[in-house]
Design a protein around this motif. Structure first.
Motif, PDB file in Angstrom:
ATOM      1  N   ARG A 209       6.891 -14.230   9.192  1.00 32.18           N
ATOM      2  CA  ARG A 209       5.723 -13.674   8.504  1.00 32.18           C
ATOM      3  C   ARG A 209       6.113 -12.403   7.750  1.00 32.18           C
ATOM      4  O   ARG A 209       6.873 -11.572   8.255  1.00 32.18           O
ATOM      5  N   ILE A 210       5.591 -12.262   6.533  1.00 28.31           N
ATOM      6  CA  ILE A 210       5.737 -11.028   5.764  1.00 28.31           C
ATOM      7  C   ILE A 210       4.412 -10.278   5.829  1.00 28.31           C
ATOM      8  O   ILE A 210       3.369 -10.798   5.456  1.00 28.31           O
ATOM      9  N   LYS A 211       4.479  -9.057   6.337  1.00 23.94           N
ATOM     10  CA  LYS A 211       3.265  -8.261   6.567  1.00 23.94           C
ATOM     11  C   LYS A 211       3.315  -6.987   5.727  1.00 23.94           C
ATOM     12  O   LYS A 211       4.320  -6.276   5.708  1.00 23.94           O
ATOM     13  N   ASN A 212       2.215  -6.712   5.014  1.00 25.93           N
ATOM     14  CA  ASN A 212       2.079  -5.476   4.253  1.00 25.93           C
ATOM     15  C   ASN A 212       1.581  -4.381   5.193  1.00 25.93           C
ATOM     16  O   ASN A 212       0.498  -4.503   5.775  1.00 25.93           O
ATOM     17  N   ILE A 213       2.366  -3.306   5.348  1.00 17.99           N
ATOM     18  CA  ILE A 213       1.978  -2.277   6.315  1.00 17.99           C
ATOM     19  C   ILE A 213       1.029  -1.241   5.716  1.00 17.99           C
ATOM     20  O   ILE A 213       0.558  -0.353   6.420  1.00 17.99           O
ATOM     21  N   GLU A 219       1.326 -11.552   3.584  1.00 21.10           N
ATOM     22  CA  GLU A 219       1.634 -11.928   2.210  1.00 21.10           C
ATOM     23  C   GLU A 219       2.551 -13.133   2.116  1.00 21.10           C
ATOM     24  O   GLU A 219       2.896 -13.569   1.018  1.00 21.10           O
ATOM     25  N   GLY A 220       2.911 -13.689   3.250  1.00 21.84           N
ATOM     26  CA  GLY A 220       3.715 -14.902   3.258  1.00 21.84           C
ATOM     27  C   GLY A 220       4.004 -15.336   4.674  1.00 21.84           C
ATOM     28  O   GLY A 220       4.079 -14.506   5.589  1.00 21.84           O
ATOM     29  N   GLU A 221       4.118 -16.661   4.877  1.00 24.59           N
ATOM     30  CA  GLU A 221       4.387 -17.170   6.220  1.00 24.59           C
ATOM     31  C   GLU A 221       5.094 -18.511   6.118  1.00 24.59           C
ATOM     32  O   GLU A 221       4.793 -19.337   5.248  1.00 24.59           O
ATOM     33  N   PHE A 222       6.061 -18.712   7.002  1.00 24.12           N
ATOM     34  CA  PHE A 222       6.791 -19.975   7.062  1.00 24.12           C
ATOM     35  C   PHE A 222       6.766 -20.475   8.498  1.00 24.12           C
ATOM     36  O   PHE A 222       7.119 -19.735   9.425  1.00 24.12           O
ATOM     37  N   HIS A 223       6.322 -21.738   8.687  1.00 25.51           N
ATOM     38  CA  HIS A 223       6.237 -22.337  10.021  1.00 25.51           C
ATOM     39  C   HIS A 223       7.336 -23.375  10.202  1.00 25.51           C
ATOM     40  O   HIS A 223       7.706 -24.083   9.266  1.00 25.51           O
ATOM     41  N   GLY A 263      11.943 -13.527  -0.366  1.00 24.59           N
ATOM     42  CA  GLY A 263      11.594 -12.332   0.398  1.00 24.59           C
ATOM     43  C   GLY A 263      10.264 -11.704   0.034  1.00 24.59           C
ATOM     44  O   GLY A 263       9.854 -10.736   0.673  1.00 24.59           O
ATOM     45  N   THR A 264       9.572 -12.237  -0.965  1.00 24.62           N
ATOM     46  CA  THR A 264       8.269 -11.677  -1.346  1.00 24.62           C
ATOM     47  C   THR A 264       7.099 -12.463  -0.764  1.00 24.62           C
ATOM     48  O   THR A 264       6.046 -11.890  -0.486  1.00 24.62           O
TER      49      THR A 264
END
Length: 398
Positions: A209-213, A219-223, A263-264
């Protein structure tokens, strides 16, 4: 007057003694340590290390590498004798922190070492070793990291992250993942985290998971439906390497998945299926290459991430434990052990990828768990059962 002066002197002396006792009663964190002049590695001076077959011993058995500064001039390690040790590889001095085990992190500009104590984080100047302030915070977890711009500190605990302001210690962001957390990475923009999460139970997934702090948005997730995964982020944050599979049937042939994510937003860029477990992964310093080791084929594959092609394959005789790529993408380091999984016999090898040949090989009789090139390209650091070693690269660059 003499009586008055005597009383004043006694009062001053008493105050000084009280102050000294208070200081001694405080945590040892803010005491200026005694620096040990240890010579200059860059100039070949070797006062505190033993040189054996081209290796310089930074720490003996029981010691282990912790972290390396961005400029490659400093490293920290568990000395194995109850202290965490900071080494200045340029000027040669060292300093110890007791007790050992406190999380440490170098600032991005390599000027400061942060040490997380019980309820505070202390800072030390790397040139002098002197304390340079502290901030109060909640009890930290087992991991501490700086944001890429140095303005924030990230504290890790079992199921979440706490982001605090470097100057004030105030909480900026708290992330309760709701699942077991594996690795986490701070992207170079300082505003996003890449987090590896694990779920449990039938049908549970692993995911990235990509998380905006700054706003808490995902902002993105891969399962992935696998039950074991490794995640690594490239130095520039452009790529996320994900390797997944199952360990529920050990010893059997199992298909593995290697995926390169954007990565975004975690968008899938490349994907490969492998016949067996990938033992190790490593990005090059310029983020152009990814090296992986394939257990079944006994090979290391070098991927060009600009087009997803395999640029080189290197055959190895032993099972690979860990690998590393140098910052200039020239050298590949391989730590291995015998195929029968006997960790007591293996070796360290260095390959020159431009000349496509092995330039260094040494048999070790102690397990090597980690190898990492200094960012300045001067040496390879290895860490394992035999301690922490420094292998200079100057000879191989000729």
């Amino acid at each position: 007057m003499k009586v008055v002066e005597s009383v004043k002197k006694s009062a001053v002396l008493a105050a000084a003694v009280v102050s000294l006792l208070i200081c001694l009663g405080c945590s040892s964190r803010m005491q200026t340590p005694t620096l040990k002049d240890a010579g200059d590695l860059d100039n070949g001076v070797d006062l505190f290390m033993n040189s054996v077959d081209g290796e310089r011993v930074l720490g003996g058995r029981g010691s282990s590498l912790a972290c390396i500064s961005k400029d490659g001039r400093f490293l920290t390690m568990d000395s194995g004798d109850g202290a965490d040790r900071l080494l200045n590889l340029s000027s040669g001095w060292s300093m110890d922190f007791r007790p050992s085990g406190d999380p440490m992190a170098f600032s991005p500009d390599s000027t400061t070492l942060a040490v997380a104590r019980s309820h505070e984080i202390d800072f030390y100047d790397l040139e002098s070793g002197k304390p340079k302030g502290s901030v109060d915070t909640n009890a930290p977890g087992p991991c501490l990291e700086y944001s890429a711009d140095g303005s924030k500190l990230i504290l890790y605990h079992l199921k979440g992250l706490q982001v605090i302001d470097r100057e004030t210690g105030k909480e900026v962001f708290n992330y309760d993942t709701g699942a077991m957390m594996g690795d986490f990475f701070i992207l170079p923009d300082g505003e996003h985290l890449v987090v590896q999460l694990f779920e449990f139970g039938i049908g549970a997934d692993d995911f990235v998971r990509i998380k905006n702090i700054t706003n808490g948005h995902i902002e993105g997730e891969f399962h992935d439906e696998g039950h074991r995964s490794n995640v690594m982020v490239s130095p520039d944050g452009r790529y996320i390497a994900y390797e997944g599979g199952s360990d529920f049937l050990p010893g059997l042939m199992q298909e593995q998945l290697l995926v390169i994510l954007d990565g975004t937003d975690c968008r899938k860029m490349y994907s490969w299926k492998k016949d067996n477990r990938i033992d190790a992964m490593a990005f090059s310093g310029d983020s152009e290459l990814l090296a992986i080791s394939n257990r079944l084929a006994n090979t290391i594959e070098i991927y060009n991430l600009n087009n997803g092609s395999i640029s080189q394959r290197i055959k190895v005789n032993n099972r690979v434990k860990t690998i590393a790529l140098s910052s200039d993408s020239r050298f590949l380091a391989v730590a291995s052990c015998k195929p029968n999984y006997d960790d007591d016999q293996g070796g360290i090898s260095i390959y020159d990828l431009t000349q496509k040949r092995m330039v260094y090989s040494k048999l070790t009789f102690a397990r090597v768990d980690r190898c990492e090139f200094l960012p300045n390209g001067k040496a390879l650091i290895t860490s394992g059962e035999g301690g922490v070693k420094y292998i200079p690269l100057a000879e191989f660059r000729k």
